[in-house]
Scaffold this active site. Structure first.
Site, mmCIF file in Angstrom:
data_model
loop_
_atom_site.group_PDB
_atom_site.id
_atom_site.type_symbol
_atom_site.label_atom_id
_atom_site.label_comp_id
_atom_site.label_asym_id
_atom_site.label_seq_id
_atom_site.Cartn_x
_atom_site.Cartn_y
_atom_site.Cartn_z
ATOM 1 C CD GLU A 187 -3.023 0.975 2.240
ATOM 2 O OE1 GLU A 187 -3.417 1.974 2.867
ATOM 3 O OE2 GLU A 187 -3.516 -0.158 2.391
ATOM 4 C CE LYS A 188 0.717 3.491 4.471
ATOM 5 N NZ LYS A 188 -0.040 2.280 4.878
ATOM 6 C CG ASP B 198 -2.823 -0.587 5.470
ATOM 7 O OD1 ASP B 198 -1.712 -1.142 5.526
ATOM 8 O OD2 ASP B 198 -2.984 0.632 5.656
ATOM 9 C CG ASP C 157 -8.203 -1.142 6.232
ATOM 10 O OD1 ASP C 157 -7.836 -1.284 5.053
ATOM 11 O OD2 ASP C 157 -7.939 -0.126 6.899
ATOM 12 C CE1 TYR D 120 -3.454 -0.983 8.773
ATOM 13 C CE2 TYR D 120 -5.507 -1.813 9.702
ATOM 14 C CZ TYR D 120 -4.839 -1.045 8.766
ATOM 15 O OH TYR D 120 -5.548 -0.346 7.826
ATOM 16 N NE ARG E 95 -5.202 4.611 8.314
ATOM 17 C CZ ARG E 95 -3.915 4.940 8.353
ATOM 18 N NH1 ARG E 95 -3.018 4.003 8.668
ATOM 19 N NH2 ARG E 95 -3.513 6.167 8.088
#
Length: 790
Positions: free
Chosen positions: A7-8, A102, A104, A322, A324
């Site tokens: 993701e990043k 991530d 989610d 994690y 979030r």
């Protein structure tokens, strides 16, 4: 070749470290023996703006709403074009792809939308990374899942994104246009979650302004038996005189009379009820992001975004899991990690954490360890990586402390106490008292405060007082015992206003949204769901309301106070957007989508219908503030004071769609004197040659009635007094049908007001078409060989 798409960049780098080296750095990706690792920068793709669907949407017009795409478009973000090209080339070369977004809803969509945009048909695996330490990554890499298992999670995220687009794009335009008709500037942003959140603050502020304190009186008495004295509170009967609607005694004379009555001691008191029960309070759960944000806000005064940013930094430093997460439970498989984590906390350079960790019992297994409660992620806890607190910032140390404290609590016993409730009858009146005797402090040992926080809000103080009452020490008694009245007194108190929201308490309100819904049945249903917004977006939503100047921060505690723009917007919007009922139900639907129930098509169809209904309501909405005058002709604009060559007058802000004007009298619009009967005179024709209005058959054109005169009617009246004025052709009054320059037809409906029919008119520049609903509608259209260009 296996391709990992993270993701990043920071996540990509951690994944690469855990693959077989050496790691070769390239532009936008890393090469290892086990595969290539690349990354996104958040959402590389964005949803298209309305004008990117059709150039006409660049100009905001009410008649274009609602804008509902038939085929949804995604656009490559300008700042990410280079990285997108790198990902595309790597996908073309790959044999297998590992989705490393991530764990989610949003993280699932972020990578999936890139794969869908490129129509990727290659096999895709999913790696779920709840922590970035080496052991966690390697363990997750050995347990790759089929990405198709997470299709429902993607659908839920996609449905949310498109619903937000429909509501945001359409209603922001609709109510900004309504604001412009009322002469107001700026953009009035409306959001599916943002607007009901703003409404919570507006309503709370109005509660405060309307609040009037009520004085009331409480009576306490001291009773005694052979084992000692105790205090009890008088409870009035429903038939007691001097009570308000909430059963509070508001008559001081009655309070005095009761104290005098009790002091007579004509009889003994009697214990009519004695209940004693052992209570157990289970260990508090570890943190979800929201619960961490709320506690950090209360304890340290941190705003939710700061807590999220800090938790993200701890995650990237591999010190916590994690951040979030909306889950407060832990998987059974991680119970074995506790020994190492607690040993690290025992050796930590923080005295309290070390002392608490030393007393932990690894045989204790709290309710937090529950696989059935785990979704794509679990609660936020420390990792097995050793931490040097001195190397962290103050914010990082404090957030790590809270996370570690909650984790340690899982290995302490439950809190056990005896709860006693006693009722006393004395002189036909009821007194009650309660007491709590702690039998085992358990996990609450970690949360006992030797010095109470000075910054307790009113709710905290209330809870604190209630807890003190429950912890009264009571002598040994039983039902039927007699007690002696010793003395009594009454105390004057005042009701307290509700406290303003802070960022953390507003976030808690978003999570516990069921408390604020209007519908009783919906309230019951929503009690068990996740509120409105997501763990990752709630802080951003609150921050955005501040940035857009709908909310301001005031005082040391940074209370959230609505601005004038907030009042205007919330007052203009219907209940469907300002109360959280609909939004919370939609969140419930989105949650169901992620579990495979329902369809995205059904959800978006409902959203489109909802959007259309609210856009229609917006066309009839006027954003009027206090001390403003709503236009009585169009009911959409407000009357604005203007200066003309003959002095001051009032005109509608909705000009040229509405040409209402009236005189100024002592700084106010003289609406009553501008009422005329339009039904008692014929329409007036305008002759281009002599530039004068001609009366059509009557000597008296204007007569008093309940109708209002328009601006052009006033001009016509002045022309009867030899005033030489020629209006522009496109705004001229509608001529009578007998005029040779008019061709009437009912074939074409006006697309602006959807009420009048279009008439073909010959002007000085040729034929054009205008609406028969003039002056209420001033729409004009070009002529193309006898057909209006609509």
């Amino acid at each position: 070749m296996r391709l990992y798409i993270a993701e990043k960049p920071s996540m990509g780098a951690e994944i690469a470290k855990c693959l077989t080296g050496p790691v070769q750095r390239k532009d936008g990706y890393l090469i290892t023996k086990d595969g290539i690792v690349t990354w996104a920068f958040g959402h590389i793709l964005r949803q298209a703006e309305p004008e990117e669907y059709n150039a006409k949407y660049k100009n905001w017009k009410a008649e274009d709403l609602p804008i509902i795409p038939k085929q949804w478009k995604m656009i490559i973000d300008e700042s990410c074009k280079k990285q997108f090209g790198i990902i595309k080339n790597l996908i073309d070369k790959a044999d297998e792809i590992v989705h490393a977004g991530d764990p989610d809803r949003e993280g699932q969509l972020l990578i999936d939308e890139v794969l869908d945009y490129l129509n990727c048909q290659k096999p895709v695996k999913r790696i779920l990374l709840n922590a970035l330490d080496e052991e966690s990554i390697k363990k997750a890499n050995k347990d790759l899942r089929d990405n198709r298992d997470f299709l429902n999670l993607k659908k839920s995220a996609l449905a949310r994104a498109r619903a937000d687009w429909l509501i945001g794009m359409n209603l922001s335009r609709a109510y900004t246009l309504a604001a412009r008709r009322a002469g107001k500037k700026g953009v009035f942003a409306v959001g599916r979650v943002k607007t009901p959140t703003l409404a919570l603050v507006v309503r709370r502020e109005r509660e405060l302004k309307d609040f009037k304190p009520v004085d009331y009186f409480t009576i306490k008495a001291i009773f005694a038996n052979e084992n000692g004295e105790f205090s009890a509170t008088w409870k009035p009967k429903d038939t007691q005189a001097g009570l308000d609607f909430e059963n509070r005694l508001i008559d001081e004379n009655i309070a005095k009379a009761l104290i005098g009555k009790f002091a007579q001691k004509t009889e003994a008191g009697k214990i009519t009820a004695y209940q004693k029960a052992q209570k157990k309070e289970a260990q508090r759960l570890p943190f979800s992001l929201s619960s961490l944000q709320v506690l950090a806000g209360k304890k340290y005064g941190y705003d939710p975004q700061l807590v999220l940013d800090t938790a993200q930094k701890l995650y990237e430093k591999k010190l916590t899991t994690y951040p979030r997460s909306d889950c407060e439970y832990l998987p059974q498989s991680q119970f074995s990690d506790a020994k190492i984590i607690l040993q690290n906390l025992y050796n930590i350079n923080e005295k309290q954490l070390a002392n608490w960790a030393k007393k932990c019992d690894l045989k204790t297994k709290s309710r937090a360890w529950n696989d059935k409660k785990i979704t794509a992620h679990h609660a936020i806890i420390p990792t097995k990586v050793k931490v040097n607190l001195m190397s962290l910032t103050t914010e990082e140390r404090n957030i790590y402390f809270l996370i570690a404290q909650a984790y340690i609590a899982q290995f302490y016993p439950v809190h056990i106490y005896d709860q006693t409730k006693i009722s006393i009858e004395y002189m036909q009146e009821l007194f009650v008292t309660s007491g709590r005797v702690v039998k085992q402090m358990g996990w609450k040992e970690l949360y006992v405060q030797n010095n109470k926080e000075k910054s307790l809000n009113e709710d905290d103080k209330k809870e604190d007082n209630e807890e003190k009452e429950e912890q009264n020490s009571l002598p040994l008694m039983k039902k039927g015992d007699e007690v002696e009245y010793v003395k009594g007194e009454y105390d004057k108190k005042s009701t307290k206003p509700p406290t303003r929201f802070t960022s953390s308490t507003l976030l808690a309100g978003m999570k516990d949204i069921h408390k604020y819904v209007k519908d009783v049945e919906v309230k019951k249903k929503l009690k068990d769901i996740y509120g409105i917004g997501t763990e990752a977006t709630r802080a951003t939503i609150i921050e955005d309301l501040v940035k857009r100047n709908f909310l301001q921060l005031e005082g040391k505690k940074k209370y959230l106070v609505p601005t004038q723009s907030a009042y205007i917007l919330i007052d203009a919007l219907p209940d469907e957007m300002t109360y959280p009922d609909s939004t919370a139900v939609w969140e419930d639907y989105l949650h169901s989508l992620s579990e495979g129930q329902g369809t995205i098509e059904e959800f978006l169809a409902k959203q489109a219908e909802f959007t259309q209904n609210l856009c229609m309501k917006a066309t009839k909405t006027v954003l009027v503030q206090e001390h403003e005058y709503k236009c009585p002709r169009c009911n959409q604009g407000i009357l604005v004071k203007r200066k003309g060559k003959n002095g001051e007058f009032w005109g509608c802000s909705n000009f040229p769609n509405c040409r209402m004007t009236c005189n100024d009298v002592d700084g106010k619009p003289d609406i009553e004197k501008t009422k005329f009967n339009f039904n008692n005179y014929r329409q007036m024709s305008y002759n281009n040659s002599d530039k004068n209005y001609i009366k059509s058959g009557q000597n008296e054109i204007f007569q008093q009635d309940n109708q209002l005169i328009s601006a052009w009617d006033l001009i016509a009246r002045e022309n009867t007094k030899k005033m030489n004025f020629a209006p522009k052709e496109k705004f001229s009054a509608m001529p009578i049908e007998k005029n040779k320059n008019i061709k009437a037809t009912s074939k074409y409906l006006c697309t602006r007001c959807k009420e009048g029919n279009l008439r073909r008119i010959r002007g000085k520049n040729g034929w054009f078409w205008a609406c028969s609903n003039y002056p209420h509608c001033t729409a004009t259209y070009d002529d193309n060989n006898g057909i209006p260009v609509i």
